[in-house]
Design a protein around this motif. Sequence first.
Motif, short mmCIF file in Angstrom:
data_model
loop_
_atom_site.label_atom_id
_atom_site.label_comp_id
_atom_site.label_asym_id
_atom_site.label_seq_id
_atom_site.Cartn_x
_atom_site.Cartn_y
_atom_site.Cartn_z
N ASP A 196 -17.72 -11.48 -25.13
CA ASP A 196 -18.23 -10.35 -25.89
C ASP A 196 -19.21 -10.86 -26.94
OD1 ASP A 196 -16.70 -11.52 -27.81
OD2 ASP A 196 -15.06 -10.07 -27.71
N THR A 197 -19.65 -10.00 -27.82
CA THR A 197 -20.71 -10.39 -28.75
C THR A 197 -20.27 -11.50 -29.69
OG1 THR A 197 -20.01 -8.40 -29.91
CG2 THR A 197 -22.16 -8.34 -28.82
N ASP A 198 -18.95 -11.67 -29.88
CA ASP A 198 -18.48 -12.74 -30.77
C ASP A 198 -18.22 -14.04 -30.01
OD1 ASP A 198 -18.49 -10.92 -32.84
OD2 ASP A 198 -16.47 -10.21 -32.30
N GLY A 199 -18.43 -14.01 -28.71
CA GLY A 199 -18.21 -15.23 -27.94
C GLY A 199 -16.80 -15.40 -27.43
N ASN A 200 -15.98 -14.34 -27.49
CA ASN A 200 -14.63 -14.44 -26.95
C ASN A 200 -14.62 -14.07 -25.48
OD1 ASN A 200 -13.60 -15.05 -29.53
ND2 ASN A 200 -13.68 -12.85 -30.03
N PHE A 201 -13.71 -14.71 -24.75
CA PHE A 201 -13.62 -14.44 -23.32
C PHE A 201 -13.13 -13.01 -23.08
CE2 PHE A 201 -11.26 -14.25 -19.38
CZ PHE A 201 -12.17 -14.79 -18.50
N THR A 202 -13.80 -12.33 -22.17
CA THR A 202 -13.40 -10.95 -21.89
C THR A 202 -13.92 -10.50 -20.52
OG1 THR A 202 -13.68 -8.67 -22.54
CG2 THR A 202 -15.43 -10.15 -23.15
N PHE A 203 -13.21 -9.52 -19.96
CA PHE A 203 -13.69 -8.90 -18.73
C PHE A 203 -14.36 -7.56 -19.02
CE2 PHE A 203 -10.53 -11.61 -16.51
CZ PHE A 203 -11.41 -12.19 -15.62
N GLY B 36 -41.18 7.39 -12.82
CA GLY B 36 -41.30 7.95 -14.14
C GLY B 36 -40.00 8.25 -14.85
N GLY B 37 -38.98 7.41 -14.69
CA GLY B 37 -37.74 7.61 -15.42
C GLY B 37 -36.77 8.56 -14.73
N ASN B 38 -37.24 9.27 -13.70
CA ASN B 38 -36.30 10.14 -12.98
C ASN B 38 -35.45 9.34 -12.01
OD1 ASN B 38 -37.35 12.28 -14.27
ND2 ASN B 38 -38.76 12.84 -12.63
N THR B 39 -35.97 8.18 -11.62
CA THR B 39 -35.22 7.37 -10.68
C THR B 39 -34.86 6.08 -11.39
OG1 THR B 39 -37.31 6.50 -9.94
CG2 THR B 39 -36.34 8.24 -8.63
N MET B 40 -33.59 5.77 -11.42
CA MET B 40 -33.15 4.55 -12.09
C MET B 40 -32.66 3.61 -11.00
SD MET B 40 -32.70 3.53 -15.26
CE MET B 40 -31.65 2.70 -16.42
N MET B 41 -33.23 2.43 -10.95
CA MET B 41 -32.74 1.47 -9.97
C MET B 41 -32.07 0.31 -10.69
SD MET B 41 -35.18 1.94 -6.73
CE MET B 41 -34.67 0.44 -6.06
N PHE B 42 -31.44 -0.55 -9.91
CA PHE B 42 -30.58 -1.56 -10.52
C PHE B 42 -31.38 -2.53 -11.40
CE2 PHE B 42 -27.06 -4.75 -10.24
CZ PHE B 42 -26.13 -3.93 -10.83
N GLY B 43 -32.57 -2.90 -10.91
CA GLY B 43 -33.42 -3.79 -11.69
C GLY B 43 -33.79 -3.15 -13.02
N ASP B 44 -34.08 -1.85 -12.93
CA ASP B 44 -34.38 -1.03 -14.09
C ASP B 44 -33.25 -1.09 -15.11
OD1 ASP B 44 -36.42 0.51 -14.81
OD2 ASP B 44 -35.99 2.19 -13.50
N LEU B 45 -32.04 -0.92 -14.60
CA LEU B 45 -30.85 -0.90 -15.43
C LEU B 45 -30.68 -2.22 -16.16
CD1 LEU B 45 -28.46 1.08 -15.85
CD2 LEU B 45 -27.21 -0.29 -14.19
N ILE B 46 -30.85 -3.32 -15.43
CA ILE B 46 -30.70 -4.64 -16.03
C ILE B 46 -31.73 -4.83 -17.13
CG2 ILE B 46 -30.89 -7.11 -15.61
CD1 ILE B 46 -29.74 -6.70 -12.90
N GLU B 47 -32.97 -4.48 -16.79
CA GLU B 47 -34.05 -4.68 -17.76
C GLU B 47 -33.78 -3.89 -19.04
OE1 GLU B 47 -38.17 -3.81 -19.38
OE2 GLU B 47 -36.60 -2.44 -18.75
N SER B 48 -33.31 -2.63 -18.88
CA SER B 48 -33.12 -1.83 -20.09
C SER B 48 -31.90 -2.31 -20.88
CB SER B 48 -33.01 -0.35 -19.74
OG SER B 48 -31.92 -0.12 -18.90
N LYS B 49 -30.88 -2.82 -20.17
CA LYS B 49 -29.72 -3.40 -20.87
C LYS B 49 -30.18 -4.55 -21.77
CE LYS B 49 -25.31 -2.13 -19.80
NZ LYS B 49 -25.68 -0.74 -19.57
N PHE B 50 -31.08 -5.37 -21.24
CA PHE B 50 -31.51 -6.53 -22.01
C PHE B 50 -32.50 -6.16 -23.10
CE2 PHE B 50 -29.83 -9.28 -18.70
CZ PHE B 50 -29.38 -10.34 -19.45
N LEU B 51 -33.57 -5.48 -22.70
CA LEU B 51 -34.69 -5.33 -23.63
C LEU B 51 -34.60 -4.07 -24.47
CD1 LEU B 51 -37.62 -6.73 -21.52
CD2 LEU B 51 -36.19 -7.86 -23.19
N THR B 52 -34.01 -3.00 -23.95
CA THR B 52 -33.93 -1.78 -24.74
C THR B 52 -32.68 -1.77 -25.60
OG1 THR B 52 -34.92 -0.73 -22.82
CG2 THR B 52 -34.32 0.70 -24.63
N GLU B 53 -31.53 -2.05 -24.96
CA GLU B 53 -30.28 -2.01 -25.70
C GLU B 53 -29.99 -3.32 -26.41
OE1 GLU B 53 -26.93 -0.75 -23.40
OE2 GLU B 53 -28.15 0.63 -22.23
N GLY B 54 -30.59 -4.42 -25.92
CA GLY B 54 -30.27 -5.72 -26.49
C GLY B 54 -28.84 -6.14 -26.19
N ASN B 55 -28.27 -5.56 -25.12
CA ASN B 55 -26.89 -5.86 -24.75
C ASN B 55 -26.88 -6.99 -23.73
OD1 ASN B 55 -24.30 -5.91 -23.85
ND2 ASN B 55 -24.18 -3.73 -23.34
#
Lengths: 326, 237
Positions: A67-74, A272-291
């Motif tokens: 997780d964000t603190d570096g602890n092991f988690t599923f 145009g944002g109506n279709t979300m694909m897996f690559g899209d999801l990964i990219e937004s997790k990283f760059l938009t959410e910073g998660n």
Amino acid sequence: MRYDVTLPWWAYTLMGVGGLCFVVLVILSIRRNHGIKRSLFASPYTLWMILFTVLPCILIGYYAFTDTDGNFTFANFRHFWDSNAEMKEIVGEEFASSIPRGTVNVDTLVYSLWMAFLCTAISLVLGYPAALFMADRDMKLGASLVILFVVPMWMNFLLRTIAWMSLLEDNGLINQLLVAVGLPRAQLMYNSPAVLLGMIYNYMPFMVFPIYTSLSKQDISLSEAAADLGCSSFQTLTRVTIPLSLPGVISGITMVFMPSVTTFFIPRVLGGGNTMMFGDLIESKFLTEGNWNGGSALSLLMMLLILISLSILRKADPNGEGSGRI
Amino acid sequence: MPILVLIVQSFNAGKSRAKWEGFSFRWYGALFQSVSIMDALKVTLSVALLATVISTILGTLAAIGIYSMKKRPQSVMMTMTNLPNTMPDIVTGISLMLLFIFTRINRGYLTMLMAHITFDTPYVILSVMPKLKQMNKHTYEAALDLGATPTYALLHVLIPECRQGIVTGALLAFTLSLDDFTVSYFTTSPLVQNLSTLIYSAARRGIEPTLNALSALMFVTLLVLLLIVNHRTEERN
């Protein structure tokens, strides 16, 4: 231009020491006159790959299970399966059962797989005959078809995709044509068919060329022999030519399927944002959410998925004969 | 077909894509005056060139090294070489980004260059290896028997034998590097952009006609280059 050369000092030290070690090793191995020591030539590459391929992969694994603190988690994987998991934790156990499982992530994965499957299937159906024509030595058409497929590949693929925008837009060429003929405008962009079209247009050459190489490498006397032995031309095709070109087909399938699962540019532009694909999801997790943790978990899942599908395909083509790149 | 439209559009005088307002070179002029596009062009070309040179040297050395390894380490090395090819671009990009974040290296020109070298080198190895395998093993030994030092034999026997593979690998690396978007996107900062990432950020704002002009120019340049190459090979034959 801003060449921000801002590597930390230890990076330069590492590079210097590495280079020095390599030079010393090479000189030593040459002095000793042992041919075998040439294997040392691979050491800079090995070091490079450990630093830039193996280590990053380990990092993805590390982030995926912490997780964000570096602890092991599923938890990252639990969030993939159930996007409402976080909300459930907040409201506590008594209310958790009333919140349904959030299926956004799984749905996206299924949707991307389905789109990639469609793209691969259509590319195969359209691409195989094209490859057959291209490989046919009697046809004058073949050479020009090759050019037709190669030429668009020289263009940056982003520009290729953008070019479709000017055709499909509400005020685009196709709609202008429709209006000119007296038909109503059609909504052509920002939906799944548009994304599919873009994917097929971009990835079709990856299907055609491996098939083409394996077809043109085929010994022509085999199909001649089949004809001499009384096969009709259709039988020759189904019994001789197609089975022999299977390695090419398999490598084509891999080369189309993989990028189409992971693409994020094409759905962004044409969907145009109506279709979300897996690559899209990964990219937004990283760059938009910073998660990074969640994104790493998704990347890990994707890598697993691709490794599994590759190993299935490997079984069908054990020698990797069809790996003919263009 | 879409490319033709793009090229025609680039000569359109008006800003809108929908209307044709007469023939002009206006956007070409704008293209060469645009600082961001010219900067991106410089970045793209210099990264591609540097990455090609470095990865060709690294890859050729590695191929020779791997070739002369024993069976076990050889197969380990080949698996490692094949790994980046089987990984999707986005995972390569993200894993490198994580590495740079983890080591607190600011992303920018150098990180993009490193990333490009990383995905180029395996391709060089994969195109040099077959040439090495095709080579007659005894040629090198014969050179040694005839009194050549290992260094001399390496430079005058081994390298020329696989020159074709090296050239193919370098060309492949150059094209891949020119065309790459995904990996660059994750490994650079918004301050240092190559053409692909520039096009991406421009496309999100809506396409500018200068981009049409740019793509038309790139297309024609490549066409001319390839025609020249074709012409030369025909003359040689």
